[in-house]
Design a protein around this motif. Structure first.
Motif, PDB file in Angstrom:
ATOM      1  N   THR A  47       0.883  -1.911  -0.495  1.00 62.98           N
ATOM      2  CA  THR A  47       0.285  -0.014  -0.457  1.00 62.98           C
ATOM      3  C   THR A  47       0.804   1.110   0.069  1.00 62.98           C
ATOM      4  O   THR A  47       1.868   1.472  -0.092  1.00 62.98           O
ATOM      5  N   THR A  48       0.587   2.359   0.101  1.00 64.64           N
ATOM      6  CA  THR A  48       1.111   3.580   0.508  1.00 64.64           C
ATOM      7  C   THR A  48       1.432   3.928   1.431  1.00 64.64           C
ATOM      8  O   THR A  48       0.512   3.765   2.569  1.00 64.64           O
ATOM      9  N   VAL A  49       1.310   5.006   2.227  1.00 62.68           N
ATOM     10  CA  VAL A  49       1.794   5.976   3.478  1.00 62.68           C
ATOM     11  C   VAL A  49      -0.003   5.797   3.564  1.00 62.68           C
ATOM     12  O   VAL A  49      -0.212   6.257   5.050  1.00 62.68           O
ATOM     13  N   ALA A  50      -0.451   7.073   2.868  1.00 61.89           N
ATOM     14  CA  ALA A  50      -1.415   7.055   2.813  1.00 61.89           C
ATOM     15  C   ALA A  50      -2.233   6.075   3.225  1.00 61.89           C
ATOM     16  O   ALA A  50      -3.438   6.043   4.615  1.00 61.89           O
ATOM     17  N   GLY A  51      -2.390   5.147   2.994  1.00 58.62           N
ATOM     18  CA  GLY A  51      -2.930   3.599   3.040  1.00 58.62           C
ATOM     19  C   GLY A  51      -2.478   3.001   4.458  1.00 58.62           C
ATOM     20  O   GLY A  51      -3.802   2.444   4.647  1.00 58.62           O
ATOM     21  N   VAL A  52      -1.415   3.208   4.496  1.00 58.98           N
ATOM     22  CA  VAL A  52      -1.728   2.808   6.416  1.00 58.98           C
ATOM     23  C   VAL A  52      -2.283   3.818   7.444  1.00 58.98           C
ATOM     24  O   VAL A  52      -2.718   2.565   8.305  1.00 58.98           O
ATOM     25  N   ILE A  53      -2.246   4.973   6.512  1.00 59.71           N
ATOM     26  CA  ILE A  53      -2.862   6.082   7.716  1.00 59.71           C
ATOM     27  C   ILE A  53      -4.720   5.655   7.818  1.00 59.71           C
ATOM     28  O   ILE A  53      -5.425   5.124   8.601  1.00 59.71           O
ATOM     29  N   ALA A  54      -4.884   5.818   6.602  1.00 60.71           N
ATOM     30  CA  ALA A  54      -6.778   4.599   6.102  1.00 60.71           C
ATOM     31  C   ALA A  54      -6.846   3.489   7.418  1.00 60.71           C
ATOM     32  O   ALA A  54      -7.753   3.196   7.906  1.00 60.71           O
ATOM     33  N   HIS A  55      -5.668   2.967   6.867  1.00 63.32           N
ATOM     34  CA  HIS A  55      -5.735   1.253   7.617  1.00 63.32           C
ATOM     35  C   HIS A  55      -5.663   1.521   8.989  1.00 63.32           C
ATOM     36  O   HIS A  55      -6.904   0.879  10.122  1.00 63.32           O
ATOM     37  N   LEU A  56      -5.432   2.142   9.912  1.00 59.50           N
ATOM     38  CA  LEU A  56      -4.975   2.618  11.450  1.00 59.50           C
ATOM     39  C   LEU A  56      -6.861   3.049  11.444  1.00 59.50           C
ATOM     40  O   LEU A  56      -7.101   3.091  12.672  1.00 59.50           O
ATOM     41  N   LEU A  57      -7.194   4.421  10.679  1.00 62.22           N
ATOM     42  CA  LEU A  57      -7.941   4.816  10.353  1.00 62.22           C
ATOM     43  C   LEU A  57      -9.424   3.711  10.819  1.00 62.22           C
ATOM     44  O   LEU A  57     -10.443   3.618  11.608  1.00 62.22           O
ATOM     45  N   ALA A  58      -9.225   2.241  10.016  1.00 63.51           N
ATOM     46  CA  ALA A  58     -10.851   1.911   9.834  1.00 63.51           C
ATOM     47  C   ALA A  58     -10.689   0.943  11.899  1.00 63.51           C
ATOM     48  O   ALA A  58     -11.871   0.289  11.946  1.00 63.51           O
ATOM     49  N   VAL A  59      -9.371   0.617  11.372  1.00 69.29           N
ATOM     50  CA  VAL A  59      -9.186  -0.633  12.523  1.00 69.29           C
ATOM     51  C   VAL A  59      -9.542   0.380  14.247  1.00 69.29           C
ATOM     52  O   VAL A  59      -9.691  -0.035  14.959  1.00 69.29           O
ATOM     53  N   ASP A  60      -9.244   1.292  13.916  1.00 67.82           N
ATOM     54  CA  ASP A  60      -9.540   2.375  15.454  1.00 67.82           C
ATOM     55  C   ASP A  60     -10.841   2.452  15.411  1.00 67.82           C
ATOM     56  O   ASP A  60     -11.305   2.274  16.764  1.00 67.82           O
ATOM     57  N   GLY A  61     -11.330   2.525  14.819  1.00 66.15           N
ATOM     58  CA  GLY A  61     -12.949   2.296  14.680  1.00 66.15           C
ATOM     59  C   GLY A  61     -13.441   1.313  15.246  1.00 66.15           C
ATOM     60  O   GLY A  61     -14.630   1.206  15.468  1.00 66.15           O
ATOM     61  N   LEU A  62     -12.750   0.248  15.642  1.00 65.81           N
ATOM     62  CA  LEU A  62     -13.847  -0.730  15.838  1.00 65.81           C
ATOM     63  C   LEU A  62     -13.427  -0.747  17.445  1.00 65.81           C
ATOM     64  O   LEU A  62     -14.525  -0.729  18.271  1.00 65.81           O
ATOM     65  N   VAL A  63     -12.951   0.660  18.558  1.00 66.12           N
ATOM     66  CA  VAL A  63     -12.460   1.024  19.390  1.00 66.12           C
ATOM     67  C   VAL A  63     -14.367   2.267  19.500  1.00 66.12           C
ATOM     68  O   VAL A  63     -14.694   2.388  20.268  1.00 66.12           O
ATOM     69  N   ALA A  64     -13.776   2.745  18.710  1.00 64.51           N
ATOM     70  CA  ALA A  64     -14.518   3.693  18.316  1.00 64.51           C
ATOM     71  C   ALA A  64     -16.111   3.446  18.301  1.00 64.51           C
ATOM     72  O   ALA A  64     -17.314   3.922  18.827  1.00 64.51           O
ATOM     73  N   VAL A  65     -16.683   2.464  17.305  1.00 63.89           N
ATOM     74  CA  VAL A  65     -18.192   1.721  18.028  1.00 63.89           C
ATOM     75  C   VAL A  65     -18.148   1.183  18.970  1.00 63.89           C
ATOM     76  O   VAL A  65     -19.313   1.115  19.676  1.00 63.89           O
ATOM     77  N   ALA A  66     -17.555   0.579  19.764  1.00 67.38           N
ATOM     78  CA  ALA A  66     -17.829   0.427  20.730  1.00 67.38           C
ATOM     79  C   ALA A  66     -17.973   1.213  22.213  1.00 67.38           C
ATOM     80  O   ALA A  66     -18.889   1.489  23.124  1.00 67.38           O
ATOM     81  N   LEU A  67     -17.622   2.263  21.664  1.00 71.94           N
ATOM     82  CA  LEU A  67     -17.626   4.019  22.592  1.00 71.94           C
ATOM     83  C   LEU A  67     -18.849   4.286  22.268  1.00 71.94           C
ATOM     84  O   LEU A  67     -18.927   5.484  23.012  1.00 71.94           O
ATOM     85  N   GLY A  68     -19.800   4.176  21.037  1.00 70.58           N
ATOM     86  CA  GLY A  68     -20.439   4.444  21.075  1.00 70.58           C
ATOM     87  C   GLY A  68     -20.555   6.163  19.900  1.00 70.58           C
ATOM     88  O   GLY A  68     -21.141   6.704  19.470  1.00 70.58           O
ATOM     89  N   LEU A  69     -19.137   5.817  19.670  1.00 71.12           N
ATOM     90  CA  LEU A  69     -18.777   6.770  18.366  1.00 71.12           C
ATOM     91  C   LEU A  69     -18.802   6.847  17.122  1.00 71.12           C
ATOM     92  O   LEU A  69     -19.616   5.261  17.270  1.00 71.12           O
ATOM     93  N   ASP A  70     -18.857   7.277  16.264  1.00 69.50           N
ATOM     94  CA  ASP A  70     -19.294   7.054  14.688  1.00 69.50           C
ATOM     95  C   ASP A  70     -18.473   6.840  13.888  1.00 69.50           C
ATOM     96  O   ASP A  70     -17.690   5.697  14.536  1.00 69.50           O
ATOM     97  N   ASP A  71     -18.639   5.775  13.280  1.00 66.40           N
ATOM     98  CA  ASP A  71     -17.668   4.314  12.412  1.00 66.40           C
ATOM     99  C   ASP A  71     -17.458   5.060  11.237  1.00 66.40           C
ATOM    100  O   ASP A  71     -19.066   5.657  10.328  1.00 66.40           O
TER     101      ASP A  71
END
Length: 535
Positions: free
Chosen positions: A254-278
């Motif tokens: 992938t690319t550097v931007a793709g890695v940040i997108a990966h972190l954004l997507a997986v961190d979303g698992l915690v965000a969903v558990a906390l009731g934040l926007d996915d």
């Protein structure tokens, strides 16, 4: 009429009734010896100036004459007549009545005159005249840049003439390079923690960040600082995500931007558990790359249109595994990720830290101990461990990004690094049991599992370094208790080396581990540590 030798053309002279040809008069009076303009010496014909009863002001070519005008004659390559003098090279100057030239002649060059050039004074002091043994003894100081300016000049001049000393100087310079590690321009990763601790000791925050979330706060801040000055070229630099699956390593480009997108997507698992926007809400069921019921990115195409994929689409819940969420984000974007992904990722990290700070004070669901479960699809982690997991992955991928742009990146602060290692050590027994059920690890020597809470065969995991420690890993059952009395093997690794093994960046065979005891148990534990990695 006399001829004027020149470039092949003839000259002419003119005379009037009033007097000599090179003296101009009017009514018997002598004039002021006014001279004519210099004539070019390129072979043009001479001319005469004629006038009526006075100085001639008309030019007649080819020997024309006038009434009462004074003629001008030219001879040789230098032209003479009427106050004109030549230098023998065709150049002429106009001379007044006093004989001094009004237009100076060009100055002759020193090189053209054949005279010796003036001596050039040396620009600086002469180099030191040192004997060969003295110069050789200075090579070590020269390699360390400890010589004076004069000594340095003398040594470097000598190196151009002496091959043996030049070879010795090269070897010494290489040795100096091994002694001095290149220093990073980044600040000490522990500096931020120390500054914040000092500030918070003086003025405690009203809502503090829990200790179990401090590593995530610090690592996301460090990565954000790394990304701050990236240009377009850095954002599109290629990066290879690496992890371990089964018995072999795998990777994804992938690319550097793709890695940040990966972190954004997986961190979303915690965000969903906390009731934040996915952040993957736009790519919910029905969008390209939606959940397919498999963790393998290569199986995305295989399961399209199958019953499993339709059932996953009808479930309507968030995509629940890191691999599926990442692939869905990449596939659902109309364009490859660019630097614009940094903003949403940064805002999400701030929202997570702010939200867990409220939970850490006991004002949110789950109390102040971070026990709220966070689903990763195939398993769950309590919130406090999920934040450690996200901090660990943030650091690992920050190193991937730094390596892609050739920039040094230091490990986390020792306190945070110890927490990440502790999480991996606590996950090893369950991972080892899963590998045993899949036939990837040697079966337990006993037919029955050890009763939960009872001691069983154990491996001592010794992690060296500022973030290390010692852990007793139960080998026969996830519920068993590690016991020094039942220790059958001992493994020692460096703290950063163990983290890279757990991230899938180092294979179990290549891990620099000191081993003692049951080789089969050691192999199973090292492979289980590598199996902790994922996309």
């Amino acid at each position: 009429m006399p001829s004027v030798p020149g470039d092949g053309e003839s000259g002419a002279t003119g005379a009037d009734d009033g007097g000599p040809g090179d003296r101009r008069t009017d009514d018997g009076a002598a004039d002021d010896s006014r001279t004519d303009d210099p004539l070019p010496g390129d072979g043009a014909t001479g001319d005469s100036r004629t006038g009526d009863d006075g100085p001639g002001d008309r030019r007649a070519g080819d020997g024309g004459t006038g009434d009462g005008g004074a003629g001008v004659s030219r001879t040789g390559d230098g032209r003479t007549g009427d106050g004109r003098t030549g230098d023998g090279n065709g150049a002429s100057s106009v001379v007044g009545s006093g004989g001094a030239p009004r237009i100076p002649l060009p100055r002759a060059s020193v090189e053209d005159g054949g005279l010796p050039l003036p001596s050039v004074e040396p620009a600086g002091p002469e180099p030191l005249a040192l004997e060969h043994p003295v110069l050789k003894s200075l090579l070590g100081a020269w390699a360390l840049a400890a010589c004076s300016a004069d000594e340095t000049a003398a040594v470097e001049e000598h190196l151009g003439d002496c091959g043996a000393c030049a070879d010795e100087a090269r070897r010494l310079r290489e040795a100096v390079g091994l002694l001095q590690r290149p220093e990073s321009l980044d600040l000490d990763p522990g500096l931020r923690t120390r500054v914040l601790d000092g500030c918070l000791d003086r003025r405690p925050p009203r809502i503090p960040v829990p200790l179990w979330a401090a590593s995530y706060d610090a690592e996301t801040a460090r990565l954000d600082a790394l990304l701050q000055d990236f240009g377009d070229a850095e954002w599109h630099a290629p990066v290879r995500l690496r992890w371990f699956r089964g018995e072999e390593a795998t990777s994804r480009r992938t690319t550097v931007a793709g890695v940040i997108a990966h972190l954004l997507a997986v961190d979303g698992l915690v965000a969903v558990a906390l009731g934040l926007d996915d952040p993957l809400a736009p790519f919910a069921p029905g969008e390209p790359g939606a959940a397919t019921g498999t963790d393998d990115p290569g199986d995305l195409e295989k399961t399209k249109g199958t019953k499993g994929a339709k059932d996953a689409d009808r479930a309507g819940g968030p995509m629940d595994t890191p691999a599926r969420r990442t692939e869905s984000f990449w596939a659902g974007s109309h364009f490859p990720p660019t630097r614009s992904v940094r903003g949403p990722w940064r805002e999400q990290t701030h929202a997570l830290v702010r939200t867990v700070s409220f939970i850490g004070t006991g004002t949110g669901t789950g109390g102040g101990h971070g026990t709220m479960p966070v689903s990763y699809g195939g398993f769950e982690l309590p919130l406090r461990d999920a934040m450690l997991d996200r901090a660990f992955e943030c650091w690992v991928h920050a190193e991937d990004i730094a390596e892609a742009v050739d920039y040094p990146y230091a490990p986390p602060a020792p306190r945070h690094l110890h927490g990440m290692i502790d999480l991996a050590a606590r996950m090893l027994p369950e991972t080892l049991a899963a590998r045993r059920r899949a036939g990837l690890a040697a079966p337990a020597p006993t037919r029955h599992l050890v009763t939960a809470g009872r001691p069983g065969r154990s491996l001592r995991l010794e992690i060296e370094g500022s973030g290390g420690g010692q852990w007793l890993i139960p080998l026969d059952s996830p519920g068993a208790v590690g016991s020094a009395d039942h220790e059958v093997a001992h493994v020692a690794l460096d703290d950063v080396e163990f983290c890279r093994l757990a991230a899938g960046h180092v294979s179990p065979e290549e891990a620099a581990a000191g081993q003692l005891g049951d080789r089969e148990a050691i192999r199973d534990v090292l492979f289980a540590a590598a199996s902790l990695s994922r996309m």
